[in-house]
Design a protein around this motif. Sequence first.
Motif, PDB file in Angstrom:
ATOM      1  N   VAL A   1      31.156  46.505  29.656  1.00  0.00           N
ATOM      2  CA  VAL A   1      31.692  47.837  29.886  1.00  0.00           C
ATOM      3  C   VAL A   1      32.382  47.902  31.246  1.00  0.00           C
ATOM      4  CG1 VAL A   1      31.068  50.263  30.208  1.00  0.00           C
ATOM      5  CG2 VAL A   1      30.008  48.947  28.395  1.00  0.00           C
ATOM      6  N   CYS A   2      31.769  47.308  32.252  1.00  0.00           N
ATOM      7  CA  CYS A   2      32.367  47.338  33.592  1.00  0.00           C
ATOM      8  C   CYS A   2      33.729  46.657  33.613  1.00  0.00           C
ATOM      9  CB  CYS A   2      31.441  46.682  34.608  1.00  0.00           C
ATOM     10  SG  CYS A   2      29.972  47.646  34.964  1.00  0.00           S
ATOM     11  N   ARG A   3      33.861  45.560  32.869  1.00  0.00           N
ATOM     12  CA  ARG A   3      35.147  44.854  32.820  1.00  0.00           C
ATOM     13  C   ARG A   3      36.212  45.714  32.161  1.00  0.00           C
ATOM     14  NH1 ARG A   3      33.970  38.787  30.718  1.00  0.00           N
ATOM     15  NH2 ARG A   3      32.327  38.313  32.190  1.00  0.00           N
ATOM     16  N   VAL A   4      35.821  46.423  31.113  1.00  0.00           N
ATOM     17  CA  VAL A   4      36.779  47.273  30.406  1.00  0.00           C
ATOM     18  C   VAL A   4      37.240  48.402  31.324  1.00  0.00           C
ATOM     19  CG1 VAL A   4      37.088  48.846  28.455  1.00  0.00           C
ATOM     20  CG2 VAL A   4      35.875  46.697  28.133  1.00  0.00           C
ATOM     21  N   VAL A   5      36.304  49.015  32.035  1.00  0.00           N
ATOM     22  CA  VAL A   5      36.661  50.101  32.959  1.00  0.00           C
ATOM     23  C   VAL A   5      37.559  49.565  34.070  1.00  0.00           C
ATOM     24  CG1 VAL A   5      35.755  51.734  34.665  1.00  0.00           C
ATOM     25  CG2 VAL A   5      34.648  51.512  32.432  1.00  0.00           C
ATOM     26  N   ALA A   6      37.199  48.424  34.647  1.00  0.00           N
ATOM     27  CA  ALA A   6      38.008  47.835  35.721  1.00  0.00           C
ATOM     28  C   ALA A   6      39.407  47.495  35.219  1.00  0.00           C
ATOM     29  CB  ALA A   6      37.325  46.597  36.283  1.00  0.00           C
ATOM     30  N   ALA A   7      39.498  46.903  34.028  1.00  0.00           N
ATOM     31  CA  ALA A   7      40.810  46.561  33.463  1.00  0.00           C
ATOM     32  C   ALA A   7      41.634  47.819  33.208  1.00  0.00           C
ATOM     33  CB  ALA A   7      40.637  45.770  32.171  1.00  0.00           C
TER      34      ALA A   7
ATOM     35  N   GLU B   1      43.886  61.656  31.894  1.00  0.00           N
ATOM     36  CA  GLU B   1      44.642  61.520  30.642  1.00  0.00           C
ATOM     37  C   GLU B   1      45.181  60.097  30.491  1.00  0.00           C
ATOM     38  OE1 GLU B   1      47.566  64.609  30.919  1.00  0.00           O
ATOM     39  OE2 GLU B   1      46.104  66.192  30.534  1.00  0.00           O
ATOM     40  N   SER B   2      45.724  59.560  31.561  1.00  0.00           N
ATOM     41  CA  SER B   2      46.242  58.187  31.532  1.00  0.00           C
ATOM     42  C   SER B   2      45.118  57.188  31.299  1.00  0.00           C
ATOM     43  CB  SER B   2      46.958  57.847  32.840  1.00  0.00           C
ATOM     44  OG  SER B   2      48.173  58.536  32.922  1.00  0.00           O
ATOM     45  N   PHE B   3      43.954  57.455  31.898  1.00  0.00           N
ATOM     46  CA  PHE B   3      42.808  56.567  31.707  1.00  0.00           C
ATOM     47  C   PHE B   3      42.401  56.533  30.236  1.00  0.00           C
ATOM     48  CE2 PHE B   3      38.315  55.546  31.427  1.00  0.00           C
ATOM     49  CZ  PHE B   3      38.217  54.425  32.233  1.00  0.00           C
ATOM     50  N   ARG B   4      42.336  57.707  29.608  1.00  0.00           N
ATOM     51  CA  ARG B   4      41.976  57.756  28.187  1.00  0.00           C
ATOM     52  C   ARG B   4      42.965  56.947  27.346  1.00  0.00           C
ATOM     53  NH1 ARG B   4      40.151  63.024  29.436  1.00  0.00           N
ATOM     54  NH2 ARG B   4      42.199  63.935  29.103  1.00  0.00           N
ATOM     55  N   ASP B   5      44.250  57.135  27.607  1.00  0.00           N
ATOM     56  CA  ASP B   5      45.279  56.404  26.856  1.00  0.00           C
ATOM     57  C   ASP B   5      45.169  54.891  27.095  1.00  0.00           C
ATOM     58  OD1 ASP B   5      46.218  58.842  25.947  1.00  0.00           O
ATOM     59  OD2 ASP B   5      47.903  58.910  27.363  1.00  0.00           O
ATOM     60  N   ALA B   6      45.003  54.502  28.357  1.00  0.00           N
ATOM     61  CA  ALA B   6      44.916  53.083  28.703  1.00  0.00           C
ATOM     62  C   ALA B   6      43.639  52.463  28.136  1.00  0.00           C
ATOM     63  CB  ALA B   6      44.973  52.897  30.220  1.00  0.00           C
ATOM     64  N   LEU B   7      42.551  53.224  28.127  1.00  0.00           N
ATOM     65  CA  LEU B   7      41.288  52.724  27.583  1.00  0.00           C
ATOM     66  C   LEU B   7      41.430  52.418  26.098  1.00  0.00           C
ATOM     67  CD1 LEU B   7      38.318  52.030  28.001  1.00  0.00           C
ATOM     68  CD2 LEU B   7      37.780  54.439  27.575  1.00  0.00           C
ATOM     69  N   GLN B   8      42.103  53.291  25.373  1.00  0.00           N
ATOM     70  CA  GLN B   8      42.329  53.039  23.953  1.00  0.00           C
ATOM     71  C   GLN B   8      43.146  51.764  23.759  1.00  0.00           C
ATOM     72  OE1 GLN B   8      44.105  56.688  22.586  1.00  0.00           O
ATOM     73  NE2 GLN B   8      42.126  57.579  22.049  1.00  0.00           N
ATOM     74  N   LEU B   9      44.142  51.555  24.591  1.00  0.00           N
ATOM     75  CA  LEU B   9      44.967  50.351  24.499  1.00  0.00           C
ATOM     76  C   LEU B   9      44.146  49.102  24.812  1.00  0.00           C
ATOM     77  CD1 LEU B   9      47.757  49.084  24.083  1.00  0.00           C
ATOM     78  CD2 LEU B   9      48.190  49.484  26.509  1.00  0.00           C
ATOM     79  N   VAL B  10      43.353  49.149  25.878  1.00  0.00           N
ATOM     80  CA  VAL B  10      42.528  48.005  26.261  1.00  0.00           C
ATOM     81  C   VAL B  10      41.513  47.702  25.161  1.00  0.00           C
ATOM     82  CG1 VAL B  10      40.736  47.221  27.877  1.00  0.00           C
ATOM     83  CG2 VAL B  10      42.832  48.256  28.753  1.00  0.00           C
ATOM     84  N   GLU B  11      40.872  48.753  24.639  1.00  0.00           N
ATOM     85  CA  GLU B  11      39.885  48.548  23.572  1.00  0.00           C
ATOM     86  C   GLU B  11      40.530  47.961  22.321  1.00  0.00           C
ATOM     87  OE1 GLU B  11      38.114  52.443  23.259  1.00  0.00           O
ATOM     88  OE2 GLU B  11      36.366  51.786  24.393  1.00  0.00           O
ATOM     89  N   SER B  12      41.708  48.451  21.964  1.00  0.00           N
ATOM     90  CA  SER B  12      42.369  47.916  20.773  1.00  0.00           C
ATOM     91  C   SER B  12      42.800  46.473  20.996  1.00  0.00           C
ATOM     92  CB  SER B  12      43.557  48.786  20.356  1.00  0.00           C
ATOM     93  OG  SER B  12      44.587  48.723  21.308  1.00  0.00           O
TER      94      SER B  12
END
Length: 75
Positions: free
Chosen positions: A1-7, A53-64
Amino acid sequence: VCRVVAATLDALPGRYGEALEWKYIDGLSVREIAARLELGEKATESLLTRARESFRDALQLVESTLGATSGQTTN
């Protein structure tokens, strides 16, 4: 989880990542963040809103992207 947040924070434009890190990781107040960014408090609040808002969008991209590389799909 920490890596995903950092990325995700690293993928954000401009000062969004710094502002979110200061707010949610370092626990700084809006006033303290405003001082660091040399902005007014209202402008800082607006920046934080856009950053979230940008974090939410970027998180979806990183997760996908992570799901695609591991053979998983996300909804």
